[in-house]
Write a protein that holds these residues in place. Structure first.
Motif, short mmCIF file in Angstrom:
data_model
loop_
_atom_site.label_atom_id
_atom_site.label_comp_id
_atom_site.label_asym_id
_atom_site.label_seq_id
_atom_site.Cartn_x
_atom_site.Cartn_y
_atom_site.Cartn_z
N ASN A 159 31.33 -2.19 -31.96
CA ASN A 159 30.75 -1.08 -32.04
C ASN A 159 30.01 -0.62 -33.28
O ASN A 159 30.11 -1.36 -34.09
CB ASN A 159 31.56 0.07 -31.69
N ASP A 160 29.11 0.46 -33.38
CA ASP A 160 28.47 0.81 -34.47
C ASP A 160 27.86 1.88 -34.64
O ASP A 160 28.41 2.72 -33.61
CB ASP A 160 27.34 -0.30 -34.94
N GLU A 161 27.19 2.72 -35.39
CA GLU A 161 26.89 4.02 -35.55
C GLU A 161 25.81 4.35 -34.36
O GLU A 161 25.66 5.52 -34.08
CB GLU A 161 26.36 4.48 -36.90
N ARG A 162 25.29 3.49 -33.85
CA ARG A 162 24.39 3.68 -32.60
C ARG A 162 24.94 3.66 -31.22
O ARG A 162 24.23 3.61 -30.26
CB ARG A 162 23.13 2.60 -32.68
N ASN A 163 26.39 3.41 -31.10
CA ASN A 163 27.05 3.27 -29.90
C ASN A 163 26.81 2.18 -29.12
O ASN A 163 26.46 2.21 -27.95
CB ASN A 163 26.84 4.88 -28.85
N SER A 164 26.46 0.95 -29.73
CA SER A 164 25.97 -0.35 -29.22
C SER A 164 27.24 -0.98 -28.40
O SER A 164 26.80 -1.61 -27.21
CB SER A 164 25.71 -1.22 -30.22
N GLY A 165 28.33 -0.43 -28.58
CA GLY A 165 29.59 -1.01 -27.86
C GLY A 165 29.62 -0.06 -26.44
O GLY A 165 29.26 0.80 -26.32
N LYS A 166 30.07 -1.04 -25.51
CA LYS A 166 30.16 -0.72 -24.15
C LYS A 166 31.47 -1.10 -23.66
O LYS A 166 31.99 -1.86 -24.25
CB LYS A 166 28.83 -1.02 -23.16
N SER A 167 31.58 -0.66 -22.28
CA SER A 167 33.16 -0.75 -21.84
C SER A 167 33.01 -2.49 -21.65
O SER A 167 34.30 -2.91 -21.44
CB SER A 167 33.35 0.17 -20.56
N ASN A 168 32.30 -3.06 -21.05
CA ASN A 168 32.13 -4.63 -21.02
C ASN A 168 32.40 -5.21 -22.09
O ASN A 168 32.99 -6.30 -22.11
CB ASN A 168 31.12 -4.96 -20.01
N THR A 169 31.66 -4.99 -23.37
CA THR A 169 31.70 -5.60 -24.71
C THR A 169 33.43 -5.58 -25.01
O THR A 169 33.86 -6.37 -25.69
CB THR A 169 30.86 -5.19 -25.69
N MET A 170 33.67 -4.20 -24.80
CA MET A 170 35.20 -3.78 -25.17
C MET A 170 36.20 -4.84 -24.44
O MET A 170 37.10 -5.44 -25.07
CB MET A 170 35.49 -2.35 -24.87
N ALA A 171 35.87 -5.06 -23.15
CA ALA A 171 36.67 -6.00 -22.47
C ALA A 171 36.84 -7.46 -22.99
O ALA A 171 37.53 -8.27 -23.18
CB ALA A 171 36.36 -6.09 -20.82
N GLN A 172 35.49 -7.87 -23.32
CA GLN A 172 35.25 -9.15 -24.00
C GLN A 172 36.05 -9.07 -25.40
O GLN A 172 36.69 -10.43 -25.63
CB GLN A 172 33.87 -9.55 -24.06
N ALA A 173 36.17 -8.10 -26.15
CA ALA A 173 36.63 -8.10 -27.46
C ALA A 173 38.16 -8.32 -27.19
O ALA A 173 38.96 -8.93 -27.76
CB ALA A 173 36.48 -6.90 -28.10
N ILE A 174 38.85 -7.61 -26.03
CA ILE A 174 40.19 -7.66 -25.93
C ILE A 174 40.85 -9.10 -25.37
O ILE A 174 41.55 -9.65 -25.91
CB ILE A 174 40.58 -6.56 -24.71
N ASP A 175 39.81 -9.52 -24.84
CA ASP A 175 39.94 -11.07 -24.27
C ASP A 175 39.90 -12.07 -25.49
O ASP A 175 40.74 -13.10 -25.64
CB ASP A 175 38.92 -11.61 -23.48
N HIS A 176 39.02 -11.75 -26.34
CA HIS A 176 39.08 -12.65 -27.77
C HIS A 176 40.35 -12.49 -28.57
O HIS A 176 40.83 -13.46 -28.95
CB HIS A 176 37.83 -12.02 -28.60
#
Length: 417
Positions: A159-176
């Motif tokens: 994520n960043d100050e532009r709210n670029s992060g979304k729930s699906n990228t969060m899911a990918q981050a958890i899998d990583h």
């Protein structure tokens, strides 16, 4: 580069993870004036350090906390805005080889063009603060240090100050984080959009918990009205949701309340590391969650055979409570790091309310005799006899005295005539 510590805009797009949970701007404590400029902004890169020991650390007996472990060997994934590995207190803490950047490099990024995709770019400073609370190494010139100063940070930029992060990228981050064998995952982001256990994020959280990972998440900073509502991923089953407490161990006004809150931790006037070097002061449940994640890291190091849910239960059971049980504001209470590390009694499966005050002993029932024994009857009759005899003696003695006095009065009367 500056990062204003006031609250960021709320998420508005479907599936969007809310921005990092920074709350209102903090008044700098004594010695912190070098960390903030005149507008209440945290500035970096900077080389100044805050000399004082932050108030949350003043409450912890660090020698006792670290008598068995400082978290060595435990891997903590920080899913955030990235984690700077230039700050001297984090340089040895961050495993850049295990990190990952799920955002495209911004053309304005200070690391743009350097090809860094390992999660060590943090233009916001938020993730670097989170990581410092967990595992910042000791350094001369500052009283600030992480709660688990030998743990390893896996930096994941999502994520960043532009709210670029979304729930699906969060899911990918958890899998990583799962793939990199994290023992603890810290997520200081949230969304109020309802998400089910079958959503991408819900399934990713379940996978992490299924892999015996302690998942810690901030409860969010929308609690100023005191309304109860769920935030995600904090409200998913198995996640240890963390609210913010102040210096009085009461809920910070901004801290989100709800039936999903597990514990609270300091979240007001929090000192931590910033990109480039030095420290800064900030507020928010974002900085309460890593405090708890640091405690979880110490527990995982000290009791490596404990399961993730047992670590969570230990933190909740040993928290400092204001009521006999949990509530929707600070959960089971404010985390107590030293008490949490005392697992001599063995792991527990779930927290329980404290036992109430002991009940006074019940009065013994009075003995009721329906009749009297022969012995009791003889004793009663003997008592009566003694009583009657005493009365007769008194009567006889009294009569004699009366007769005597009457005779005397009569003789005196005759003589007087």
């Amino acid at each position: 580069m500056t990062y204003r510590t006031t609250a960021l805009l709320a998420a508005a797009l479907t599936g969007l993870i809310a921005p990092p949970s920074a709350a209102h701007a903090a008044e700098p404590p004594v010695g912190a004036e070098t960390a903030l400029n005149g507008n209440g902004e945290c500035t970096f890169p900077m080389r100044k350090q805050i000399a004082d020991t932050p108030w949350p650390l003043q409450r912890v007996l660090l020698d006792e906390l670290w008598q068995d472990t400082k978290g060595k060997g435990v891997r903590v994934a920080v899913i955030d805005t990235g984690v700077d590995d230039v700050n001297p207190q984090l340089k040895q803490a961050v495993d850049a080889s295990a990190g990952k950047d799920f955002l495209k490099p911004d053309k304005d990024s200070r690391d743009a063009g350097r090809g860094k995709t390992d999660g060590t770019v943090d233009d916001v400073g938020h993730g670097t603060k989170v990581a410092g609370i967990i595992a910042a190494r000791p350094r001369n010139g500052t009283g600030f240090v992480g709660l688990a100063p030998e743990a390893t940070i896996i930096p994941i930029r999502q994520n960043d100050e532009r709210n670029s992060g979304k729930s699906n990228t969060m899911a990918q981050a958890i899998d990583h984080a799962i793939a990199e064998e994290a023992d603890v995952i810290n997520i200081s982001q949230d969304t109020t959009q309802p998400l089910t256990a079958q959503s991408d994020l819900g399934r990713a959280v379940a996978r992490a918990i299924g892999n015996d990972i302690v998942v810690v998440a901030s409860a969010g900073n929308d609690g100023i009205k005191g309304e109860l509502k769920k935030t995600y991923p904090a409200a998913f089953d198995g996640v240890l949701a963390v609210a913010s407490s102040d210096r009085n161990n009461e809920r910070a006004p901004f801290s989100q309340a709800g039936d999903f809150v597990g514990v609270a931790a300091p979240g007001v006037d929090i000192v931590s590391t910033v990109p480039g070097g030095g420290q800064c002061v900030d507020n928010g449940t974002s900085f309460s969650a890593p405090y708890v994640a640091g405690v979880a890291a110490l527990l995982r190091a000290k009791y490596p055979k404990w399961k993730a849910h047992q670590v969570v239960a230990q933190i909740e059971q040993t928290a400092e409570r204001s009521i006999n049980g949990r509530d929707n504001y600070v959960g089971w209470g404010v985390v107590d790091p030293v008490r949490a590390l005392d697992g001599a009694a063995g792991p527990i499966e779930a927290p329980t309310p404290d036992p109430g005050p002991p009940k006074p002993p019940a009065p013994e029932p009075a003995h009721l005799a329906m009749t009297e024994t022969p012995q009791e009857r003889d004793e009663r009759l003997a008592t009566y006899a003694l009583g009657v005899a005493g009365v007769l003696v008194a009567v006889v003695a009294g009569t004699a005295i009366v007769v005597r006095d009457t005779g005397r009065r009569r003789r005196r009367y005759v003589q007087a005539k």
